[in-house]
Design a protein around this motif. Structure first.
Motif, short mmCIF file in Angstrom:
data_model
loop_
_atom_site.label_atom_id
_atom_site.label_comp_id
_atom_site.label_asym_id
_atom_site.label_seq_id
_atom_site.Cartn_x
_atom_site.Cartn_y
_atom_site.Cartn_z
N ILE A 201 0.87 -1.18 0.00
CA ILE A 201 0.00 0.00 0.00
C ILE A 201 0.90 1.22 0.00
O ILE A 201 1.81 1.33 0.84
N ILE A 202 0.66 2.15 -0.94
CA ILE A 202 1.46 3.37 -1.03
C ILE A 202 0.53 4.57 -0.86
O ILE A 202 -0.42 4.73 -1.63
N ASN A 203 0.80 5.40 0.13
CA ASN A 203 -0.03 6.57 0.41
C ASN A 203 0.69 7.85 -0.01
O ASN A 203 1.86 8.03 0.31
N THR A 204 -0.02 8.73 -0.71
CA THR A 204 0.54 10.03 -1.06
C THR A 204 0.22 11.02 0.04
O THR A 204 -0.94 11.39 0.24
N THR A 205 1.24 11.43 0.78
CA THR A 205 1.06 12.48 1.79
C THR A 205 1.66 13.76 1.20
O THR A 205 1.49 14.02 0.01
N SER A 206 2.36 14.58 1.95
CA SER A 206 2.84 15.86 1.43
C SER A 206 3.92 16.44 2.32
O SER A 206 3.97 16.16 3.52
N VAL A 207 4.76 17.29 1.75
CA VAL A 207 5.74 18.02 2.54
C VAL A 207 5.04 18.89 3.58
O VAL A 207 5.60 19.18 4.64
N ALA A 221 -3.08 19.29 7.84
CA ALA A 221 -3.39 18.42 8.97
C ALA A 221 -3.80 17.03 8.50
O ALA A 221 -3.40 16.01 9.08
N SER A 222 -4.59 16.98 7.42
CA SER A 222 -4.99 15.67 6.89
C SER A 222 -3.80 14.91 6.32
O SER A 222 -3.71 13.69 6.42
N LYS A 223 -2.85 15.64 5.73
CA LYS A 223 -1.65 15.00 5.19
C LYS A 223 -0.75 14.50 6.32
O LYS A 223 -0.10 13.45 6.19
N GLY A 224 -0.73 15.23 7.44
CA GLY A 224 0.00 14.73 8.60
C GLY A 224 -0.62 13.45 9.13
O GLY A 224 0.08 12.51 9.51
N ALA A 225 -1.96 13.40 9.11
CA ALA A 225 -2.65 12.19 9.53
C ALA A 225 -2.32 11.02 8.60
O ALA A 225 -2.19 9.87 9.05
N MET A 226 -2.16 11.31 7.30
CA MET A 226 -1.79 10.25 6.36
C MET A 226 -0.42 9.66 6.67
O MET A 226 -0.21 8.45 6.57
N ALA A 227 0.52 10.52 7.04
CA ALA A 227 1.86 10.04 7.38
C ALA A 227 1.79 9.13 8.61
O ALA A 227 2.42 8.06 8.65
N THR A 228 1.01 9.55 9.62
CA THR A 228 0.86 8.73 10.83
C THR A 228 0.12 7.44 10.52
O THR A 228 0.47 6.37 11.04
N PHE A 229 -0.90 7.52 9.69
CA PHE A 229 -1.64 6.33 9.26
C PHE A 229 -0.71 5.34 8.57
O PHE A 229 -0.77 4.12 8.82
N THR A 230 0.17 5.85 7.72
CA THR A 230 1.11 4.99 7.00
C THR A 230 1.99 4.20 7.97
O THR A 230 2.13 2.98 7.86
N ARG A 231 2.57 4.89 8.91
CA ARG A 231 3.48 4.23 9.85
C ARG A 231 2.72 3.29 10.80
O ARG A 231 3.21 2.21 11.15
N SER A 232 1.53 3.70 11.21
CA SER A 232 0.74 2.87 12.12
C SER A 232 0.27 1.59 11.45
O SER A 232 0.36 0.49 12.02
N LEU A 233 -0.24 1.72 10.21
CA LEU A 233 -0.71 0.54 9.50
C LEU A 233 0.45 -0.39 9.16
O LEU A 233 0.29 -1.62 9.19
N ALA A 234 1.60 0.18 8.85
CA ALA A 234 2.78 -0.65 8.56
C ALA A 234 3.09 -1.56 9.75
O ALA A 234 3.43 -2.74 9.57
#
Length: 315
Positions: A201-207, A221-234
């Motif tokens: 699964i590859i998620n596009t977050t943002s700088v 804020a939603s992009k920050g949540a995506m980064a956390t979601f990526t690491r948590s789901l991993a």
């Protein structure tokens, strides 16, 4: 603002014109058009004298079968970064399913042409992914066409500018979170039962997830949540052998930009902008290899790569 000849780039379209669109925006309506499949030639890069004379060469990305036989779902694959991912995956031997809004049909058809020109299949599935029913339907349509799923690219997002929190529209805030992080979680929920050991699964977050954005509080804020979601789901699916990773681009020339900025800001946003470290915004084509790498690297789980031209240092 005119083009700055001191900007080091082979792209002739690196300086956007003043332009404005309505959300969700269209690749076909951008001026100039974005680049989705051409990269700076490594051969030209080795010839320093050509670089200084302003003659670096662009060449079409050519794959080498890294994703041969794979099947991928790419959201927002009709345009922008998603179109580049579809093109690069297809050139690596992958069949794709594109999730997109009905208003983006013209762009989706152009992406399909790119995929089919590479000799791969492209399934187009329109629908609004803020609804779980649509997410479930996207996965079901993909499985009906291809029987299995190897790669999920959560990429579609929305951004709306607002420079003052006192003026922020809470309906827009809620929709941004539904269209961004909630969509990612919901589509992953639908897809994960069909992924197997070795899939990704590859998620596009943002700088903006890392440096913030004064004008786009809810988006960043939603992009920050995506980064956390990526690491948590991993961490959650590590034992299943499913990898989860992400890409956090810097500013990129996509339809989302003229659809969420005033026309004059699009022109100022490129050359000489304080938000662009290397003097220009990125072209979508420059991100394609990041997604191919994450789709193929067995060591990438939990990793977020940062193609932002040094705009923000990640310790």
């Amino acid at each position: 603002m005119g083009k700055d000849e001191n900007v080091h780039t082979a792209y002739k379209n690196y300086a956007p014109e003043a332009q404005e669109q309505k959300l969700p925006g269209g690749d076909v309506d951008m001026e100039p058009l974005a680049e989705h499949a051409s990269l700076l030639s490594s051969l030209a890069m080795t010839k320093v004298e050509r670089w200084h004379r302003g003659e670096p060469r662009l060449e079409e990305y050519v794959g080498s079968g890294k994703l041969k036989g794979k099947k991928a779902i790419i959201t927002g694959g009709d345009s922008g970064i998603g179109r580049t991912v579809a093109a690069f995956f297809a050139r690596e031997g992958c069949d794709v399913t594109i999730g997109y809004l009905k208003e983006e049909e013209k762009d989706a058809q152009e992406t399909k042409k790119l995929v089919e020109a590479a000799g791969q299949k492209c399934l187009l599935v329109p629908g609004d992914l803020v609804f779980q029913e649509t997410r479930d339907q996207l996965v079901a349509a993909h499985l009906k066409e291809y029987q299995y799923l190897d790669i999920l690219v959560n990429n579609a997002s929305q951004q709306i500018q607002c420079p003052d929190i006192a003026d922020i529209d809470m309906d827009n805030v809620e929709h941004t979170f539904k269209a961004n992080i909630i969509q990612y979680i919901g589509l992953t929920k639908a897809a994960i039962p069909h992924l197997k050991r070795g899939d990704v699964i590859i998620n596009t977050t943002s700088v903006t997830a890392y440096k913030g954005s004064a004008g786009m509080l809810d988006y960043s804020a939603s992009k920050g949540a995506m980064a956390t979601f990526t690491r948590s789901l991993a961490t959650q699916v590590f034992g299943k052998g499913i990898r989860v990773c992400g890409v956090a681009p810097g500013p990129v020339y996509t339809p989302l930009q003229p659809a969420s900025r005033p026309a004059e800001q699009m022109e100022d946003w490129s050359v000489g902008s304080s938000s662009v470290l290397n003097g220009r915004v990125g072209q979508p084509a420059e991100l394609g290899e990041s997604y191919v790498y994450l789709a193929t690297s067995e060591l990438s789980t939990g990793t977020i790569v940062h193609p932002n031209s040094g705009q923000y240092f990640i310790p």
